[in-house]
Design a protein around this motif. Structure first.
Motif, PDB file in Angstrom:
ATOM      1  N   VAL A  22       0.849  -1.187   0.000  1.00 19.39           N
ATOM      2  CA  VAL A  22       0.000   0.000   0.000  1.00 19.39           C
ATOM      3  C   VAL A  22       0.885   1.237   0.000  1.00 19.39           C
ATOM      4  N   VAL A  23       0.285   2.357  -0.352  1.00 20.31           N
ATOM      5  CA  VAL A  23       0.988   3.629  -0.244  1.00 20.31           C
ATOM      6  C   VAL A  23       1.142   3.946   1.243  1.00 20.31           C
ATOM      7  N   SER A  24       1.917   4.934   1.557  1.00 18.25           N
ATOM      8  CA  SER A  24       2.105   5.324   2.954  1.00 18.25           C
ATOM      9  C   SER A  24       0.761   5.627   3.607  1.00 18.25           C
ATOM     10  N   ARG A  25       0.479   4.945   4.715  1.00 17.93           N
ATOM     11  CA  ARG A  25      -0.770   5.071   5.479  1.00 17.93           C
ATOM     12  C   ARG A  25      -1.998   4.628   4.672  1.00 17.93           C
ATOM     13  N   GLY A  26      -1.776   3.778   3.639  1.00 19.08           N
ATOM     14  CA  GLY A  26      -2.874   3.263   2.825  1.00 19.08           C
ATOM     15  C   GLY A  26      -3.638   2.172   3.562  1.00 19.08           C
ATOM     16  N   ILE A  27      -4.873   1.935   3.142  1.00 21.58           N
ATOM     17  CA  ILE A  27      -5.742   0.971   3.816  1.00 21.58           C
ATOM     18  C   ILE A  27      -5.627  -0.422   3.181  1.00 21.58           C
ATOM     19  N   LEU A  28      -6.017  -1.424   3.949  1.00 21.73           N
ATOM     20  CA  LEU A  28      -5.981  -2.813   3.501  1.00 21.73           C
ATOM     21  C   LEU A  28      -6.745  -3.001   2.192  1.00 21.73           C
ATOM     22  N   LEU A  29      -7.892  -2.383   2.050  1.00 17.27           N
ATOM     23  CA  LEU A  29      -8.688  -2.507   0.832  1.00 17.27           C
ATOM     24  C   LEU A  29      -7.872  -2.121  -0.397  1.00 17.27           C
ATOM     25  N   GLY A  30      -7.064  -1.086  -0.302  1.00 17.65           N
ATOM     26  CA  GLY A  30      -6.215  -0.673  -1.429  1.00 17.65           C
ATOM     27  C   GLY A  30      -5.203  -1.740  -1.799  1.00 17.65           C
ATOM     28  N   GLY A  31      -4.583  -2.364  -0.797  1.00 15.94           N
ATOM     29  CA  GLY A  31      -3.629  -3.436  -1.062  1.00 15.94           C
ATOM     30  C   GLY A  31      -4.309  -4.660  -1.664  1.00 15.94           C
ATOM     31  N   MET A  32      -5.531  -4.950  -1.201  1.00 15.37           N
ATOM     32  CA  MET A  32      -6.278  -6.085  -1.750  1.00 15.37           C
ATOM     33  C   MET A  32      -6.672  -5.814  -3.202  1.00 15.37           C
ATOM     34  N   ARG A  33      -7.070  -4.593  -3.496  1.00 10.32           N
ATOM     35  CA  ARG A  33      -7.405  -4.237  -4.883  1.00 10.32           C
ATOM     36  C   ARG A  33      -6.179  -4.352  -5.777  1.00 10.32           C
ATOM     37  N   ARG A  34      -5.048  -3.849  -5.297  1.00  8.95           N
ATOM     38  CA  ARG A  34      -3.802  -3.924  -6.056  1.00  8.95           C
ATOM     39  C   ARG A  34      -3.457  -5.388  -6.336  1.00  8.95           C
ATOM     40  N   LEU A  35      -3.598  -6.231  -5.328  1.00  7.27           N
ATOM     41  CA  LEU A  35      -3.301  -7.648  -5.493  1.00  7.27           C
ATOM     42  C   LEU A  35      -4.246  -8.297  -6.504  1.00  7.27           C
ATOM     43  N   GLN A  36      -5.515  -7.978  -6.428  1.00  8.78           N
ATOM     44  CA  GLN A  36      -6.495  -8.543  -7.362  1.00  8.78           C
ATOM     45  C   GLN A  36      -6.201  -8.128  -8.807  1.00  8.78           C
ATOM     46  N   GLU A  37      -5.703  -6.909  -8.980  1.00 10.53           N
ATOM     47  CA  GLU A  37      -5.371  -6.423 -10.318  1.00 10.53           C
ATOM     48  C   GLU A  37      -4.121  -7.076 -10.886  1.00 10.53           C
ATOM     49  N   THR A  38      -3.217  -7.512 -10.025  1.00 13.26           N
ATOM     50  CA  THR A  38      -1.930  -8.031 -10.495  1.00 13.26           C
ATOM     51  C   THR A  38      -1.804  -9.546 -10.402  1.00 13.26           C
ATOM     52  N   ASN A  39      -2.741 -10.219  -9.747  1.00 13.68           N
ATOM     53  CA  ASN A  39      -2.630 -11.660  -9.557  1.00 13.68           C
ATOM     54  C   ASN A  39      -3.989 -12.308  -9.826  1.00 13.68           C
ATOM     55  N   GLU A  49       2.876 -12.140  17.517  1.00 15.05           N
ATOM     56  CA  GLU A  49       1.538 -11.991  18.067  1.00 15.05           C
ATOM     57  C   GLU A  49       0.507 -11.904  16.947  1.00 15.05           C
ATOM     58  N   THR A  50      -0.561 -12.695  17.051  1.00 21.15           N
ATOM     59  CA  THR A  50      -1.663 -12.634  16.100  1.00 21.15           C
ATOM     60  C   THR A  50      -2.876 -12.082  16.823  1.00 21.15           C
ATOM     61  N   ILE A  51      -3.447 -11.007  16.243  1.00 16.62           N
ATOM     62  CA  ILE A  51      -4.607 -10.384  16.886  1.00 16.62           C
ATOM     63  C   ILE A  51      -5.754 -10.244  15.883  1.00 16.62           C
ATOM     64  N   ARG A  52      -6.977 -10.261  16.404  1.00 20.00           N
ATOM     65  CA  ARG A  52      -8.163 -10.040  15.574  1.00 20.00           C
ATOM     66  C   ARG A  52      -8.300  -8.538  15.347  1.00 20.00           C
ATOM     67  N   LEU A  53      -8.570  -8.171  14.095  1.00 20.19           N
ATOM     68  CA  LEU A  53      -8.744  -6.753  13.784  1.00 20.19           C
ATOM     69  C   LEU A  53     -10.067  -6.267  14.343  1.00 20.19           C
ATOM     70  N   ASN A  54     -10.059  -5.066  14.895  1.00 25.87           N
ATOM     71  CA  ASN A  54     -11.300  -4.480  15.406  1.00 25.87           C
ATOM     72  C   ASN A  54     -11.886  -3.472  14.417  1.00 25.87           C
ATOM     73  N   VAL A  55     -11.309  -3.427  13.206  1.00 23.27           N
ATOM     74  CA  VAL A  55     -11.825  -2.602  12.114  1.00 23.27           C
ATOM     75  C   VAL A  55     -11.832  -3.460  10.852  1.00 23.27           C
ATOM     76  N   GLY A  56     -12.489  -2.986   9.811  1.00 17.66           N
ATOM     77  CA  GLY A  56     -12.602  -3.753   8.582  1.00 17.66           C
ATOM     78  C   GLY A  56     -11.548  -3.398   7.549  1.00 17.66           C
ATOM     79  N   ILE A  57     -11.743  -3.953   6.337  1.00 21.34           N
ATOM     80  CA  ILE A  57     -10.769  -3.778   5.261  1.00 21.34           C
ATOM     81  C   ILE A  57     -10.676  -2.328   4.786  1.00 21.34           C
ATOM     82  N   GLY A  58     -11.685  -1.514   5.067  1.00 19.55           N
ATOM     83  CA  GLY A  58     -11.675  -0.122   4.642  1.00 19.55           C
ATOM     84  C   GLY A  58     -11.071   0.823   5.655  1.00 19.55           C
ATOM     85  N   ALA A  59     -10.694   0.307   6.838  1.00 21.00           N
ATOM     86  CA  ALA A  59     -10.145   1.178   7.879  1.00 21.00           C
ATOM     87  C   ALA A  59      -8.781   0.717   8.387  1.00 21.00           C
TER      88      ALA A  59
END
Length: 159
Positions: free
Chosen positions: A74-91, A133-143
């Motif tokens: 992701v870009v600096s301070r980018g969200i998970l959704l952006g990285g997932m979109r980038r991955l979907q576009e390239t793979n 450490e593995t933790i459950r996210l308390n926010v979604g893919i857009g945050a």
């Protein structure tokens, strides 16, 4: 006839606005297996300021299918959704869908064709592994904002 000011602005916009990132059409990297995990590396399309690399592990706790690991960024301070979109576009091996809730934002529905279901009592759990450490996210893919070298775990689970 166009005024010099208009031409100057047009030229300035052409210089300052980034073009679409070049896409390298190359075969997908060979996958490697280790501990029943299938790692899939994809070249990330060049994106200005894509500086935070992380991985996404797709896991299925319901059927215990082999895990698949993908790399993205992701870009600096980018969200998970952006990285997932980038991955979907390239793979082509990674696909996901989500719905947009007006109050809570994007909600992950399916990954690689496997959809959560209230009837089957299944959903996609979001986890992050940082160091040991593995933790459950308390926010979604857009945050959620991934940090460098995080491992995001998309775990298909029942309840």
């Amino acid at each position: 006839m166009m005024t010099p000011a208009f031409l100057s602005v047009a030229l300035l916009l052409l210089v300052l606005l980034p073009g679409a990132p070049a896409r390298k059409d190359s075969p997908e990297s060979d996958s490697a297996e280790s501990n029943s995990d299938e790692s899939i590396s994809a070249e990330i399309a060049p994106t200005p300021n894509c500086v935070t690399p992380f991985s996404i592990l797709v896991s299925n706790s319901v059927t215990n299918a082999p895990n698949k690991t993908y790399s993205t960024c992701v870009v600096s301070r980018g969200i998970l959704l952006g990285g997932m979109r980038r991955l979907q576009e390239t793979n082509k091996g990674f696909r996901f869908t989500y719905t947009e809730d007006p109050n809570y934002g994007p909600y992950l529905q399916s990954v690689n064709g496997l959809k959560g279901s209230t009837k089957d009592r299944t959903y996609w759990e979001l986890l992050v592994k940082k160091a040991n450490e593995t933790i459950r996210l308390n926010v979604g893919i857009g945050a959620f904002i991934p940090s460098e070298n995080d491992q995001i775990i998309l775990n298909f689970k029942d309840y």
